[in-house]
Write a protein that holds these residues in place. Structure first.
Motif, PDB file in Angstrom:
ATOM      1  N   SER A  85      -4.606  -6.776   6.159  1.00 46.74           N
ATOM      2  CA  SER A  85      -3.223  -5.987   6.366  1.00 46.74           C
ATOM      3  C   SER A  85      -3.986  -4.861   6.421  1.00 46.74           C
ATOM      4  CB  SER A  85      -2.516  -5.368   4.763  1.00 46.74           C
ATOM      5  OG  SER A  85      -1.336  -6.719   4.193  1.00 46.74           O
ATOM      6  N   SER A  86      -3.698  -4.054   6.825  1.00 50.16           N
ATOM      7  CA  SER A  86      -3.945  -2.444   7.475  1.00 50.16           C
ATOM      8  C   SER A  86      -3.604  -1.834   6.738  1.00 50.16           C
ATOM      9  CB  SER A  86      -4.800  -1.889   9.007  1.00 50.16           C
ATOM     10  OG  SER A  86      -3.041  -2.038   9.548  1.00 50.16           O
ATOM     11  N   SER A  87      -2.243  -1.451   6.421  1.00 49.91           N
ATOM     12  CA  SER A  87      -1.703  -0.450   5.691  1.00 49.91           C
ATOM     13  C   SER A  87      -0.981  -1.216   4.408  1.00 49.91           C
ATOM     14  CB  SER A  87      -0.736   0.533   6.280  1.00 49.91           C
ATOM     15  OG  SER A  87      -0.143   0.079   7.063  1.00 49.91           O
ATOM     16  N   ALA A  88      -0.215  -0.736   3.667  1.00 53.68           N
ATOM     17  CA  ALA A  88       0.674  -1.204   3.137  1.00 53.68           C
ATOM     18  C   ALA A  88       1.970   0.053   2.149  1.00 53.68           C
ATOM     19  CB  ALA A  88       0.016  -2.301   1.395  1.00 53.68           C
ATOM     20  N   TRP A  89       3.254  -0.462   2.608  1.00 54.94           N
ATOM     21  CA  TRP A  89       4.052   0.922   2.310  1.00 54.94           C
ATOM     22  C   TRP A  89       4.511   0.570   0.729  1.00 54.94           C
ATOM     23  CZ3 TRP A  89       4.097   4.335   6.207  1.00 54.94           C
ATOM     24  CH2 TRP A  89       3.356   4.762   6.824  1.00 54.94           C
ATOM     25  N   ALA A  90       4.528  -0.778   0.425  1.00 55.53           N
ATOM     26  CA  ALA A  90       5.241  -0.974  -0.137  1.00 55.53           C
ATOM     27  C   ALA A  90       4.594  -1.913  -1.548  1.00 55.53           C
ATOM     28  CB  ALA A  90       6.464  -2.475   0.402  1.00 55.53           C
ATOM     29  N   ILE A  91       5.610  -0.950  -2.711  1.00 57.64           N
ATOM     30  CA  ILE A  91       4.604  -1.025  -4.082  1.00 57.64           C
ATOM     31  C   ILE A  91       5.903  -1.411  -5.156  1.00 57.64           C
ATOM     32  CG2 ILE A  91       3.496   0.661  -4.349  1.00 57.64           C
ATOM     33  CD1 ILE A  91       1.101  -0.886  -5.196  1.00 57.64           C
ATOM     34  N   THR A  92       5.771  -2.174  -6.062  1.00 56.45           N
ATOM     35  CA  THR A  92       6.391  -1.720  -7.577  1.00 56.45           C
ATOM     36  C   THR A  92       5.393  -3.001  -8.361  1.00 56.45           C
ATOM     37  OG1 THR A  92       8.225  -2.060  -8.379  1.00 56.45           O
ATOM     38  CG2 THR A  92       7.908  -3.999  -6.107  1.00 56.45           C
ATOM     39  N   VAL A  93       6.189  -2.163  -9.473  1.00 52.25           N
ATOM     40  CA  VAL A  93       5.318  -3.044 -10.948  1.00 52.25           C
ATOM     41  C   VAL A  93       6.885  -3.793 -11.399  1.00 52.25           C
ATOM     42  CG1 VAL A  93       4.458  -2.973 -13.584  1.00 52.25           C
ATOM     43  CG2 VAL A  93       3.885  -1.319 -11.570  1.00 52.25           C
ATOM     44  N   ASN A  94       6.674  -5.063 -11.511  1.00 51.86           N
ATOM     45  CA  ASN A  94       7.891  -5.148 -12.678  1.00 51.86           C
ATOM     46  C   ASN A  94       7.267  -5.528 -13.767  1.00 51.86           C
ATOM     47  OD1 ASN A  94       5.736  -7.767 -13.591  1.00 51.86           O
ATOM     48  ND2 ASN A  94       6.442  -9.052 -12.153  1.00 51.86           N
ATOM     49  N   HIS A  95       8.600  -6.237 -14.709  1.00 49.60           N
ATOM     50  CA  HIS A  95       9.178  -6.324 -16.369  1.00 49.60           C
ATOM     51  C   HIS A  95       7.375  -6.366 -16.959  1.00 49.60           C
ATOM     52  CE1 HIS A  95      12.427  -4.971 -14.669  1.00 49.60           C
ATOM     53  NE2 HIS A  95      13.047  -6.369 -14.341  1.00 49.60           N
ATOM     54  N   ASP A  96       6.689  -7.142 -16.156  1.00 55.51           N
ATOM     55  CA  ASP A  96       4.948  -7.980 -17.762  1.00 55.51           C
ATOM     56  C   ASP A  96       4.667  -7.472 -16.865  1.00 55.51           C
ATOM     57  OD1 ASP A  96       5.181  -9.263 -15.015  1.00 55.51           O
ATOM     58  OD2 ASP A  96       4.963 -11.030 -16.259  1.00 55.51           O
ATOM     59  N   GLY A  97       4.567  -5.682 -16.011  1.00 58.56           N
ATOM     60  CA  GLY A  97       3.623  -5.407 -15.714  1.00 58.56           C
ATOM     61  C   GLY A  97       2.306  -5.120 -14.500  1.00 58.56           C
TER      62      GLY A  97
END
Length: 642
Positions: A85-97
């Motif tokens: 990857s050269s960029s990353a638009w999407a990021i999230t943290v789930n319930h267990d971190g």
């Protein structure tokens, strides 16, 4: 308006590195990265198992990186390259971190464990031709993702891997955003272009468009968040967030907002936070009213907003502000608010485009972050000019460099004698976004362009440098972009792309045309090519033998204006890309050089002898003594004959 640009001089020591990519008789010299920058694409925040509040930032680079910062100490605690990857638009943290990341341009999904500091590359979304993951949403133990340019929505589970659901609405190729309501068991999908919002009931599989008609002219639903039974939908480009009842899908109204979206619901209050016009706001979910938090955000807006638990038991709102590494920290109990810089390391940026400048130096434009790297072949130094966006096209003319910059289709003039000044001349307008091609004659610029998402059809713009007057001919070739231009003997020659906001594959052909340079509003003369259903004309140039040379779908073609004859030969069997994937130039040794589908080749214009020189190359430029240059990802290379 004149913008001051920041200049850095970066010395590069050339080490002869003979790569096996070059064919016999040639060697490639690796010059190295031309542009470095701190571009924070997105961020999310969470708390580790030992109670440490952390921010996870995705950074553009080659490769892209995940950077982890301790929010108590503002110290960098980990950084991981995001391979492929050269960029990353999407990021999230789930319930267990656990941290989940969606990459570009290979649509890879990654998982990061903050407790063990282990990054896992899950791999490319299977069954999809999309290249960018735009958003990720946690639904129980599943991860849903949205993507482009095919518009697929997918699901990942540890047990079954990827499930690709395809387009939520047929023909919508931009799946921009996601949000989930557990109350309604509904996944909301924000689409473009044009904008649409779909409520997808995961139990019944019913997919219901719910966006009011008056908002469907927007480009996309850029971001989605659900909190307290309300769905918040951020429009693009309008600075508004729409509110819906997440259970009944009823439209509730709109909210002026500049931030990407809103925060989750606060831990101890029925409120969410957002920003507008450099101000932090609190929105009450019960009364549906907003209250400004005193203090300014210092000229930035929120890209991300999350809550973390501090070691003293208090909760803090934290978020990324803008894309240069600024962040917000707001203690909900004490009211302490600070704006500070994250300790983000500069990254080598993917080179998007290269060109020869007015002084024979080699100019490189950076992907997404823009900037201009200028390599001096004599001193072997690179000068970095900031505050110039991603150049879709660059052209030397009358001792200056003209740049067609995305987004906004802005045309810049850059004077090597005044390197700290980049002058924006004008924006094309007319729904255009990418100035793909340029040529010039006398004191006139000719610019071919591609439209914004949601618009159909490119344009040819004619700009008189002396009078500063411009003419724009939208849809010069109906519903096609003007992807290539060159000038020869009183005529401007052009080529088009059928990929211009509408699915025209198999319905029409790309067009090779010309018009008189001194009569830019005159009728277009179409020239038939000896090709079966061309889709995209990548490049055009006036050759040394009085012929026009061009690339189309992997074919090299020529046109003799005197004899009105065309010819063509196959260079590669197939090509990818919709708006650019090829360049041509006339070598100082009399050969014609080109790059298409990552193959650098040359052809003798007198004998038609074809030679392949380098595999993996992109773009091509030439200095004053005839050395050739190309790019691979973040690196500039020079090709030398042994």
């Amino acid at each position: 308006m004149i913008r001051k640009s920041f200049i850095l001089i970066i010395p590069f020591i050339l080490v002869m590195f003979y790569t096996p990519m070059a064919y016999a008789g040639y060697s490639s010299v690796k010059i190295g990265p031309q542009i470095q920058n701190v571009i924070a694409m997105n961020a999310a925040a969470g708390t580790t198992s030992d109670g440490t509040p952390q921010m996870y930032i995705t950074m553009q680079g080659e490769p892209a990186k995940l950077v982890v910062v301790n929010l108590e100490t503002n110290q960098l605690v980990d950084e991981k390259p995001l391979a492929s990857s050269s960029s990353a638009w999407a990021i999230t943290v789930n319930h267990d971190g656990m941290v989940w990341i969606g990459g570009t341009p290979t649509a890879h999904l990654y998982k990061y464990n903050p407790n063990t500091k282990q990054l896992t590359d899950i791999g490319k979304v299977s069954g999809s031709s999309s290249t960018s993951i735009h958003d990720l949403e946690v639904v129980g133990s599943d991860i849903y993702g949205s993507s482009s340019p095919n518009g697929d929505v997918f699901k990942y589970t540890k047990e079954k891997g990827f499930t690709n659901y395809g387009q939520v609405i047929s023909g919508k190729k931009l799946a921009r955003s996601l949000a989930y309501s557990s109350t309604a068991n509904t996944l909301f999908v924000g689409l473009g272009a044009k904008a649409e919002l779909v409520a997808w009931n995961l139990k019944t599989n019913q997919k219901l468009p719910i966006l009011p008609q008056k908002y469907k002219a927007e480009t996309s639903i850029y971001d989605l968040d659900e909190a307290g039974g309300i769905l918040f939908a951020k429009l693009e480009p309008s600075k508004k967030i729409l509110l819906f009842d997440a259970k009944t899908y009823k439209f509730l109204g709109e909210l002026p907002a500049s931030s990407r979206g809103v925060s989750p619901k606060a831990p101890d209050e029925n409120v969410v936070y957002y920003t507008h016009q450099y101000q932090l706001y609190r929105f009450n979910l019960n009364t549906k009213t907003s209250e400004a938090i005193p203090g300014t955000l210092k000229g930035t807006e929120a890209v991300s907003l999350d809550f973390v638990k501090l070691r003293d038991g208090n909760d803090a709102l934290v978020g990324l502000l803008g894309n240069s590494g600024t962040y917000l920290f707001y203690n909900l109990k004490t009211g302490e608010k600070r704006i500070d810089k994250l300790p983000l390391p500069p990254q080598a940026v993917t080179i998007y485009n290269i060109a020869t400048g007015p002084n024979g130096w080699i100019y490189s434009s950076g992907f997404v972050s823009g900037q201009l790297g200028i390599f001096n072949p004599v001193s072997q130094q690179t000068m970095l000019v900031k505050h110039i966006g991603q150049a879709e096209s660059m052209m030397p003319f009358n001792g200056k460099l003209y740049l067609g910059v995305y987004p906004g289709a802005i045309i810049y003039e850059w004077n090597p004698n005044q390197p700290e000044t980049a002058t924006p001349l004008f924006s094309i307008g007319y729904g255009q976004d990418r100035p793909l091609s340029m040529t010039a004659a006398n004191h006139t610029l000719f610019i071919g362009s591609h439209p914004k998402n949601g618009e159909i059809g490119g344009a040819l713009t004619v700009y008189d440098i002396q009078t500063k007057q411009k003419i724009t001919r939208r849809n010069l070739i109906p519903e096609q972009s003007v992807s290539a231009l060159t000038y020869y003997n009183g005529y401007v020659y052009g080529g088009t792309s059928i990929f211009s906001g509408k699915n025209l594959s198999g319905k029409v052909d790309a067009v090779f045309f010309r018009l008189r340079a001194n009569k830019p509003t005159s009728a277009v003369e179409k020239i038939k090519l000896p090709l079966a259903h061309p889709r995209l004309i990548h490049a055009l140039m006036a050759g040394p033998n009085g012929k026009i040379w061009g690339l189309s779908d992997g074919n090299l073609f020529t046109y003799d204006p005197k004899k009105n004859k065309t010819s063509a030969m196959k260079i590669v069997p197939t090509t990818s890309g919709y708006i650019r994937n090829g360049t041509l130039l006339a070598g100082k040794d009399g050969w014609i050089y080109g790059v298409v589908e990552r193959k650098l080749f040359r052809i003798n214009p007198n004998t038609d002898k074809l030679e392949f020189l380098v595999d993996g190359a992109e773009d091509i430029a030439q200095d004053n003594v005839g050395n050739l240059y190309y790019k691979i990802k973040e690196n500039l290379w020079m090709l030398k004959k042994e």
